[in-house]
Scaffold this motif. Structure first.
Motif, PDB file in Angstrom:
ATOM      1  N   CYS A 118      32.599  30.508  21.590  1.00 25.30           N
ATOM      2  CA  CYS A 118      33.931  30.922  22.024  1.00 25.30           C
ATOM      3  C   CYS A 118      34.590  31.781  20.953  1.00 25.30           C
ATOM      4  CB  CYS A 118      34.803  29.702  22.331  1.00 25.30           C
ATOM      5  SG  CYS A 118      34.221  28.744  23.741  1.00 25.30           S
ATOM      6  N   ARG A 148      42.786  29.673  30.001  1.00 26.51           N
ATOM      7  CA  ARG A 148      43.053  31.030  29.528  1.00 26.51           C
ATOM      8  C   ARG A 148      41.799  31.745  29.044  1.00 26.51           C
ATOM      9  NH1 ARG A 148      48.262  29.553  25.691  1.00 26.51           N
ATOM     10  NH2 ARG A 148      49.562  28.574  27.312  1.00 26.51           N
ATOM     11  N   ARG A 150      40.154  26.466  35.959  1.00 31.13           N
ATOM     12  CA  ARG A 150      41.268  26.845  35.094  1.00 31.13           C
ATOM     13  C   ARG A 150      42.465  25.893  35.168  1.00 31.13           C
ATOM     14  NH1 ARG A 150      40.090  31.613  32.938  1.00 31.13           N
ATOM     15  NH2 ARG A 150      38.622  33.003  34.018  1.00 31.13           N
ATOM     16  N   GLY A 170      37.955  33.445  29.096  1.00 31.65           N
ATOM     17  CA  GLY A 170      37.258  34.348  29.996  1.00 31.65           C
ATOM     18  C   GLY A 170      36.193  33.621  30.801  1.00 31.65           C
ATOM     19  N   GLU A 171      35.664  34.293  31.830  1.00 35.31           N
ATOM     20  CA  GLU A 171      34.664  33.683  32.689  1.00 35.31           C
ATOM     21  C   GLU A 171      33.421  33.261  31.907  1.00 35.31           C
ATOM     22  OE1 GLU A 171      33.503  35.693  36.173  1.00 35.31           O
ATOM     23  OE2 GLU A 171      35.520  35.786  37.042  1.00 35.31           O
ATOM     24  N   ALA A 181      27.897  36.395  33.302  1.00 40.87           N
ATOM     25  CA  ALA A 181      29.162  36.588  32.572  1.00 40.87           C
ATOM     26  C   ALA A 181      29.062  36.247  31.086  1.00 40.87           C
ATOM     27  CB  ALA A 181      30.298  35.784  33.212  1.00 40.87           C
ATOM     28  N   GLU A 184      33.153  32.426  28.732  1.00 40.36           N
ATOM     29  CA  GLU A 184      33.397  31.249  27.906  1.00 40.36           C
ATOM     30  C   GLU A 184      33.442  29.981  28.752  1.00 40.36           C
ATOM     31  OE1 GLU A 184      36.041  32.645  24.128  1.00 40.36           O
ATOM     32  OE2 GLU A 184      36.960  32.952  26.100  1.00 40.36           O
TER      33      GLU A 184
END
Length: 392
Positions: free
Chosen positions: A259, A296, A216, A298-299, A343, A301
């Motif tokens: 995404c 930003r 991240r 999610g896991e 995920a 993506e």
């Protein structure tokens, strides 16, 4: 626990031009007994928890490490845990496990079978390298438990039919043969060709386990290669965006498919402190370019983007050490992805499996991964994807 003589492999209709692991054998390893799995260009092991999905990939990675010259302790950090449950010790208190593989290539199908003692001491107790016609090219055996070596015999086919010599008991003998065999006779050259084929295939492996929590933040710009956890994803994107525009455009298309929200591009921002961060370009907002830093996302993506990047880049961009003496065009990279669908939602799994099938059909990359039951349902319908169901 001596190595048993394997049955000859059935030769394929046409040998692949690049060495490729086409079968993984778990003769006695963790929850597996007498298991043999044919490996397609895209192979996903599926099944409920505890069915041995991850164990299959662990065994493959251990063979890859041994093929690269690693000692047994490096390939099997918990050797006792590799012994099948309820396996009884022999009269000397010895317990162990057996694994192997078949490598197809210019030398034909070559089998490697390995027997490892885990208790009371970690060491090789038997290894066998077999040609497609069933001829034993190398065999090792533990003759004297008090020595740190195994007794090896390899095919010579000269005035002396076999050569005998000790080999280290904590290394894969096949990986040592290129340093030991002169290659003067036809038999020696055959042994060398088989051993080198196995070593090249095993070394051409990239275990991949993207770690979203480490992906991240911004990272320093540089020419580093993508690491196993993909934490330097932004650094690699910074390189490939200008160096491989065609592949980068394809990666952006994959990002659009997996995404949330509009995605026009996958860019990289250079920050004032010299670091870089990856950004999903969203188009314009109020006349100014709009984007979302991937930190930003999610896991799912982030894992989706990282795995797509691995499939689209290849060995020159991945942190791995393939057989440097062999041109990339003669190698096939195998990506090991435990938790391939972790995920990910159903749509992302289907898109990623479809991308893998397209890339792997070209012959330079193969994928061996594990998926849960939902991931298996999502991937099973994709052309070019083989799902191996381990459920009883």
């Amino acid at each position: 626990m001596p190595a048993t003589r394997p049955a000859p492999s059935s030769p394929p209709s046409a040998a692949p031009p690049r060495p490729t692991v086409t079968e993984l054998r778990l003769s006695a390893y963790k929850s597996h007994r007498g298991a043999a799995f044919r490996l397609a260009p895209v192979t996903l092991f599926a099944g409920a928890s505890g069915t041995g999905k991850s164990s299959a990939l662990e065994a493959y990675e251990a063979l890859a490490m041994l093929g690269a010259g690693a000692p047994l302790a490096g390939a099997f950090p918990d050797p006792v845990g590799c012994v099948p449950e309820r396996a009884e010790a022999d009269a000397e208190g010895r317990r162990g496990f057996r694994i192997g593989c078949t490598v197809d290539g210019p030398a034909g199908p070559v089998r490697l079978d390995l027997a490892v003692q885990a208790e009371p001491e970690l060491r090789v107790v038997g290894e066998r390298l077999t040609g497609g016609d069933g001829r034993t090219l190398l065999t090792t055996a533990l003759r004297d438990p008090g020595r740190r070596t195994v007794q090896a015999e390899w095919h010579t086919a000269g005035s002396v039919p076999v050569t005998r010599a000790p080999l280290p008991g904590d290394r894969l003998g096949t990986a040592l043969l290129p340093l030991r065999v002169a290659g003067k006779t036809e038999g020696q050259r055959r042994v060398l060709a088989a051993a080198e084929q196995v070593v090249v295939a095993l070394r051409s492996v990239f275990p991949c386990d993207p770690q979203p929590q480490r992906m991240r933040g911004p990272v320093p710009a540089g020419d580093g290669r993508l690491r196993r956890g993909c934490d330097n994803l932004a650094e690699v994107l910074h390189r490939t965006r200008t160096g491989c525009p065609r592949r980068h455009a394809r990666l952006a298309a994959v990002a659009r498919a997996g995404c949330a929200g509009p995605v026009r591009d996958l860019g990289v921002e250079e920050l004032a402190d010299g670091t870089v961060r990856a950004v999903l370009g969203r188009g314009t907002e109020g006349g100014a370019p709009a984007g979302t830093p991937v930190g930003r996302l999610g896991e799912g993506e982030l894992r989706y983007l990282a795995l797509a990047l691995v499939l689209l880049t290849g060995p020159g961009v991945l942190a791995m050490d393939p057989a440097a003496e062999v041109p990339h065009a003669m190698q096939t990279l195998t990506v090991l992805a435990d938790g391939f669908d972790r995920a990910l939602d159903r749509r992302q799994t289907r898109e990623l499996a479809g991308l893998a099938a397209q890339i792997c059909a070209e012959g330079h990359i193969r994928l061996v991964g594990t998926v849960g039951e939902a991931g298996a349902r999502a991937a099973r319908g994709r052309a070019g994807v083989t799902v191996v169901d381990l459920n009883p």
